[in-house]
Scaffold this active site. Structure first.
Site, PDB file in Angstrom:
ATOM      1  N   ALA A  62      58.634  18.086 -19.795  1.00 59.10           N
ATOM      2  CA  ALA A  62      59.534  18.518 -19.149  1.00 59.10           C
ATOM      3  C   ALA A  62      60.977  18.340 -19.977  1.00 59.10           C
ATOM      4  CB  ALA A  62      59.820  17.862 -17.756  1.00 59.10           C
ATOM      5  N   GLY A 101      54.640  17.445 -19.151  1.00 58.62           N
ATOM      6  CA  GLY A 101      54.590  18.930 -18.559  1.00 58.62           C
ATOM      7  C   GLY A 101      53.910  19.579 -19.709  1.00 58.62           C
ATOM      8  N   GLU A 104      50.353  19.355 -18.885  1.00 63.70           N
ATOM      9  CA  GLU A 104      50.290  20.147 -17.847  1.00 63.70           C
ATOM     10  C   GLU A 104      49.682  21.805 -18.025  1.00 63.70           C
ATOM     11  OE1 GLU A 104      53.615  17.920 -15.707  1.00 63.70           O
ATOM     12  OE2 GLU A 104      51.910  17.519 -14.490  1.00 63.70           O
ATOM     13  N   GLU A 124      54.584  10.249 -18.290  1.00 57.03           N
ATOM     14  CA  GLU A 124      55.807  10.049 -17.196  1.00 57.03           C
ATOM     15  C   GLU A 124      56.043   8.667 -16.674  1.00 57.03           C
ATOM     16  OE1 GLU A 124      53.546  12.555 -17.805  1.00 57.03           O
ATOM     17  OE2 GLU A 124      54.002  14.403 -17.179  1.00 57.03           O
TER      18      GLU A 124
HETATM   19  C1  3H9 Z   1      57.565  15.555 -17.420  1.00 58.62           C
HETATM   20  O1  3H9 Z   1      56.937  16.250 -18.257  1.00 58.62           O
HETATM   21  C2  3H9 Z   1      57.399  15.840 -15.866  1.00 58.62           C
HETATM   22  C3  3H9 Z   1      56.557  16.759 -15.607  1.00 58.62           C
HETATM   23  O2  3H9 Z   1      55.430  15.972 -15.345  1.00 58.62           O
HETATM   24  C4  3H9 Z   1      56.825  17.153 -14.103  1.00 58.62           C
HETATM   25  C5  3H9 Z   1      58.033  18.018 -13.921  1.00 58.62           C
HETATM   26  C6  3H9 Z   1      58.136  18.510 -12.642  1.00 58.62           C
HETATM   27  N1  3H9 Z   1      63.195  16.275 -23.021  1.00 58.62           N
HETATM   28  O3  3H9 Z   1      61.970  10.784 -29.732  1.00 58.62           O
HETATM   29  P1  3H9 Z   1      62.692  11.533 -30.850  1.00 58.62           P
HETATM   30  C7  3H9 Z   1      64.662  14.525 -27.628  1.00 58.62           C
HETATM   31  S1  3H9 Z   1      58.608  14.165 -18.050  1.00 58.62           S
HETATM   32  C8  3H9 Z   1      64.468  16.288 -23.362  1.00 58.62           C
HETATM   33  O4  3H9 Z   1      63.775  10.902 -31.654  1.00 58.62           O
HETATM   34  P2  3H9 Z   1      59.804  11.607 -32.389  1.00 58.62           P
HETATM   35  C9  3H9 Z   1      65.245  13.356 -27.860  1.00 58.62           C
HETATM   36  O5  3H9 Z   1      66.134  12.772 -26.999  1.00 58.62           O
HETATM   37  C10 3H9 Z   1      58.646  14.396 -19.721  1.00 58.62           C
HETATM   38  N2  3H9 Z   1      64.792  15.886 -24.724  1.00 58.62           N
HETATM   39  O6  3H9 Z   1      61.572  12.441 -31.888  1.00 58.62           O
HETATM   40  C11 3H9 Z   1      65.853  13.231 -29.302  1.00 58.62           C
HETATM   41  O7  3H9 Z   1      67.099  13.717 -29.170  1.00 58.62           O
HETATM   42  P3  3H9 Z   1      68.261  13.264 -30.375  1.00 58.62           P
HETATM   43  C12 3H9 Z   1      57.435  14.002 -20.131  1.00 58.62           C
HETATM   44  C13 3H9 Z   1      63.977  15.275 -25.344  1.00 58.62           C
HETATM   45  O8  3H9 Z   1      59.613  12.657 -33.191  1.00 58.62           O
HETATM   46  C14 3H9 Z   1      65.000  14.348 -29.912  1.00 58.62           C
HETATM   47  O9  3H9 Z   1      64.361  14.891 -28.833  1.00 58.62           O
HETATM   48  N3  3H9 Z   1      57.607  13.795 -21.842  1.00 58.62           N
HETATM   49  C15 3H9 Z   1      62.572  15.068 -24.770  1.00 58.62           C
HETATM   50  O10 3H9 Z   1      60.190  10.414 -32.770  1.00 58.62           O
HETATM   51  C16 3H9 Z   1      64.103  13.764 -30.503  1.00 58.62           C
HETATM   52  O11 3H9 Z   1      63.177  12.755 -29.971  1.00 58.62           O
HETATM   53  C17 3H9 Z   1      57.878  12.480 -22.411  1.00 58.62           C
HETATM   54  O12 3H9 Z   1      58.343  11.578 -21.762  1.00 58.62           O
HETATM   55  C18 3H9 Z   1      62.379  15.694 -23.571  1.00 58.62           C
HETATM   56  N4  3H9 Z   1      61.118  15.522 -22.845  1.00 58.62           N
HETATM   57  O13 3H9 Z   1      59.137  11.715 -30.898  1.00 58.62           O
HETATM   58  C19 3H9 Z   1      57.826  12.931 -23.861  1.00 58.62           C
HETATM   59  N5  3H9 Z   1      61.654  14.440 -25.595  1.00 58.62           N
HETATM   60  O14 3H9 Z   1      67.852  13.939 -31.436  1.00 58.62           O
HETATM   61  C20 3H9 Z   1      59.355  12.061 -24.467  1.00 58.62           C
HETATM   62  C21 3H9 Z   1      62.416  14.086 -26.787  1.00 58.62           C
HETATM   63  O15 3H9 Z   1      69.378  14.073 -29.750  1.00 58.62           O
HETATM   64  N6  3H9 Z   1      59.337  12.353 -25.780  1.00 58.62           N
HETATM   65  N7  3H9 Z   1      63.656  14.714 -26.543  1.00 58.62           N
HETATM   66  O16 3H9 Z   1      68.465  11.951 -30.219  1.00 58.62           O
HETATM   67  C22 3H9 Z   1      58.716  11.533 -26.787  1.00 58.62           C
HETATM   68  O17 3H9 Z   1      57.870  10.715 -26.566  1.00 58.62           O
HETATM   69  C23 3H9 Z   1      59.285  11.741 -28.286  1.00 58.62           C
HETATM   70  O18 3H9 Z   1      60.349  12.340 -28.222  1.00 58.62           O
HETATM   71  C24 3H9 Z   1      58.114  12.557 -29.262  1.00 58.62           C
HETATM   72  C25 3H9 Z   1      58.903  13.262 -30.501  1.00 58.62           C
HETATM   73  C26 3H9 Z   1      56.841  11.736 -29.355  1.00 58.62           C
HETATM   74  C27 3H9 Z   1      57.806  13.995 -28.344  1.00 58.62           C
END
Ligand code: 3H9
Length: 679
Positions: A62, A101, A104, A124
């Protein structure tokens, strides 16, 4: 323009998301997906659907930036149901990270194919949440209950190969993902009934027969989950998947999700997600600053710190030259490094070949001159300014032009060290935390003359060795240790005024710290920084050190320890404290837990405010990153500055004033203006 586009390849509808950087499932993406499924349903020429993403990753979850704002429809749970109810088979084609998500969406799709390098997870819980779009109900049905518990409650992803083995992925794709996913869709387009994850029951049978699985899982992870709300909610949601029909389980999931979402822990953990990423950004540097190349690193000192620091680089494939003064110390240091690697190998964290390849990159030497070909040299000798200056003076004549010269000092003035060279622009502090091969934090200390490209190199290198770097200015103890000082001072005063080490430590542990000030002192060594004169006894610490109560390593410190290092309150320490109370004539009073919080934690916040005021940290969130990664501040409280905001700055100011502390101007101003540090 919608981030979701569709095009037909024969009778397969290819649905592509293009929402950089991580294809988060933002409002426009959700709308686009619903429209695309609608298109597939209504077009008789479409027999199957492939969902895939452009860029570095499949949907990584998400859109976290939308959290806390009014939710725009359609919400993700609705979107995934629409996907699952599509009348044509839907194939999710996964690369990068199918997270949260994103997974999901994949679980609601009827089939999943993935490239071998893909990762699948529901992180999450790390944001204080649970998978709230059917994930807690569909994942156990597809991956099995035990695996679902592990993935959801720890948040750790699994690789595509494992996902394939457990049936979470239907096919591994070597070669072009889109092409093979379309071919897969062609294969399954006529299969009926279309397999729906929510309708499956087979993988729940085992847990239904053995509900003990949940109690066992809780017990095995009790320590890891202590203090956190989200792991337990994840477990309960999966329990509901096992105990109830799908439709009811989803309702439980929704209720538990909303409870978490509106709580302080989720806010803290989501704040911290962005805090960590912000810390990597340095304000005020020219945009075109390029990092220097670092091909070989030199480390001076093969003690605990030097060895740990070296291991970081070796593990990342960077060759290291390590220098000691005597052969024996060098052998001991490199021996410890090998032992540490072998211990990791024994735990299955690395292979024997990896141990050899890391150690093969190490060049031990007794000659400082051997550092001449290093691009970065890190000094890790004991804390003495004169010694450090002498070393940096020598390095100035040995190091090649453009080499970066770093000190691992935890307190000393980097500018003074830099001034002992003719190239202060190449000098900075790289403050690693012990054990340096384990702790995630790196304080990058920016001297008055440190060049922008030196700083950028340090930040980039930190990422390479998997550290979280935070920039600090030159001040005594930088960010972390500087804030530790008022805590230590107050903890010692509290002892004199009537508290016990056990009480103070308990308050800190109950707060969520891994240990209290005295437990930490015993672990680190009571003798650290001691003047080494047993006849000079000016405080409780001196008295302990003079008696050889140097902490865990001696079996005695602020606590007594048995052979297994189990602590127990020490009658001798109680005597020493009583003696000092008498000697200093300190009046005693009943000390409550709240007094300990105010005097040891509010004072840290006060120091944090001074650090910000003086520009020694770039932002309040950087201070929080230091404390979470360097000292184990509970991430569910965000860090000291975020915590202060949740307590209310007015309350902090009132507490500090009532206890006679001088309140930092920034803290007082923010409290008066009704502002916060972190938002
Ligand atoms: C969810 O899904 C809830 C659902 O179950 C239910 C809903 C009803 N959203 O980490 P990076 C940005 S909860 C918005 O440096 P990497 C991050 O801030 C979500 N922005 O890259 C950064 O911005 P900036 C569950 C996001 O290659 C840029 O992207 N998912 C999100 O080292 C690059 O990120 C997670 O918790 C996001 N979801 O790693 C996954 N994710 O460049 C969270 C990232 O401006 N994300 N950004 O600083 C991660 O674990 C890592 O970002 C990922 C990439 C592994 C994907």
């Amino acid at each position: 323009m919608s981030p979701i586009s569709t095009r037909k390849h024969g009778d397969v509808l290819i649905v592509t998301s293009n929402n950089p950087p991580v294809n988060a499932l933002s409002h426009a993406v959700r709308e686009g997906l619903v429209a695309a499924i609608g298109e597939a349903d209504s077009d008789d020429g479409v027999k199957a659907v492939v969902i895939l993403c452009q860029g570095q990753t499949f949907f990584a979850g998400a859109d976290i930036t939308e959290f806390g704002k009014p939710m725009l429809l359609p919400m993700l749970p609705t979107v995934v149901d629409i996907i699952e109810n599509c009348t044509k088979p839907v194939v999710a084609a996964i690369h990068g990270t199918a997270f949260g998500g994103g997974l999901e969406v994949a679980l609601a799709s009827h089939y999943r194919v993935a490239v071998p390098s893909a990762k699948l997870g529901v992180p999450e819980v790390k944001l204080g949440l649970l998978p709230g779009a059917g994930g807690t109900q569909r994942l156990p049905r597809v991956a099995g209950v035990q695996k679902a518990l592990e993935m959801a409650a720890t948040g750790n992803p699994i690789g595509a190969k494992e996902a394939f083995e457990i049936g979470l992925v239907d096919r591994l794709i070597e070669g072009d993902l889109e092409q093979h996913a379309v071919a897969f869709a062609e294969e399954v387009k006529d299969v009926r009934p279309i397999p729906k994850s929510s309708a499956r029951d087979d993988k729940l049978a085992e847990a239904r027969a053995n509900p003990q699985i949940f109690a066992d899982f809780r017990k095995a992870n009790a320590r890891k989950f202590k203090g956190f709300d989200a792991p337990e909610s994840n477990i309960r949601a999966i329990e509901a998947a096992v105990a109830k029909p799908y439709a009811e389980g989803v309702q439980d999931e929704r209720r538990l999700f909303m409870e978490l979402m509106t709580g302080t822990q989720a806010r803290a953990q989501q704040y911290f997600f962005f805090a960590e990423r912000k810390a990597a950004k340095i304000d005020g540097l020219p945009d075109d600053t390029r990092p220097r190349d670092i091909g070989r690193v030199g480390v001076i000192g093969a003690g605990t710190m030097g060895g740990g620091i070296s291991m970081n680089f070796l593990s990342a494939g960077v060759p290291v030259t390590i220098v000691e003064m005597a052969q024996e110390a060098l052998d001991r240091g490199t021996g410890v490094m090998r032992k540490n690697y072998e211990a990791s190998a024994a735990k299955g964290r690395m292979s024997g070949a990896q141990v050899e390849s890391a150690m093969g990159l190490l060049k031990p030497t007794l000659e400082l001159e051997a550092l001449a070909d290093c691009d970065l040299i890190i000094e890790a000798v004991f804390e003495n300014m004169e010694v450090k200056k002498e070393i940096f003076g020598k390095l100035d004549s040995i190091a090649k032009p453009g080499a970066i010269l770093a000190s691992n000092t935890s307190y000393l003035n980097i500018d003074e060290i830099a001034a002992s060279t003719s190239r202060p622009e190449d000098v900075l502090g790289l403050h690693f935390f012990s054990p340096a091969n384990v702790m995630k934090l790196l304080e990058v200390v920016r001297g008055a003359k440190t060049a922008p490209d030196v700083l950028v190199t340090a930040m980039q290198l930190a990422k390479k060795i998997r550290k979280v770097a935070v920039v600090a200015g030159v001040c005594h103890g930088f960010i972390g240790n500087r804030m530790l000082m008022p805590r230590q001072v107050e903890a010692m005063k509290l002892l004199l005024e009537g508290a016990t080490p056990e009480q103070i430590d308990r308050v800190h542990v109950e707060f969520g710290m891994p240990m209290g000030p005295f437990q930490m002192s015993d672990l680190a060594g009571v003798d650290i920084g001691w003047h080494r004169d047993p006849t000079r006894i000016e405080n409780i610490r001196d008295a302990l050190a003079a008696e050889g109560r140097w902490g865990q390593k001696k079996g005695a410190g602020f606590y007594d320890y048995d052979e297994k290092r189990t602590p127990s309150p020490s009658p001798r320490v109680a005597e020493i404290i009583a003696d000092f109370r008498a000697r200093t004539g300190t009046a005693q009073h009943q000390i409550g837990d709240q007094e300990i919080v105010e005097r040891t934690l509010y004072t840290m916040v006060n120091e944090g405010a001074k650090i910000l005021e003086e520009g020694m940290a770039q932002r309040a969130s950087d201070i929080d990153v230091v404390w979470v990664y360097g000292y184990g501040w509970p991430v569910y409280r965000g860090g000291p500055m975020f915590w202060a905001d949740t307590e209310g700055l007015g309350k902090i100011v009132e507490g500090l004033e009532r206890r006679g502390f001088e309140v930092a101007k920034l803290l007082a101003d923010k409290a008066a203006a009704g502002e916060k540090f972190t938002r």
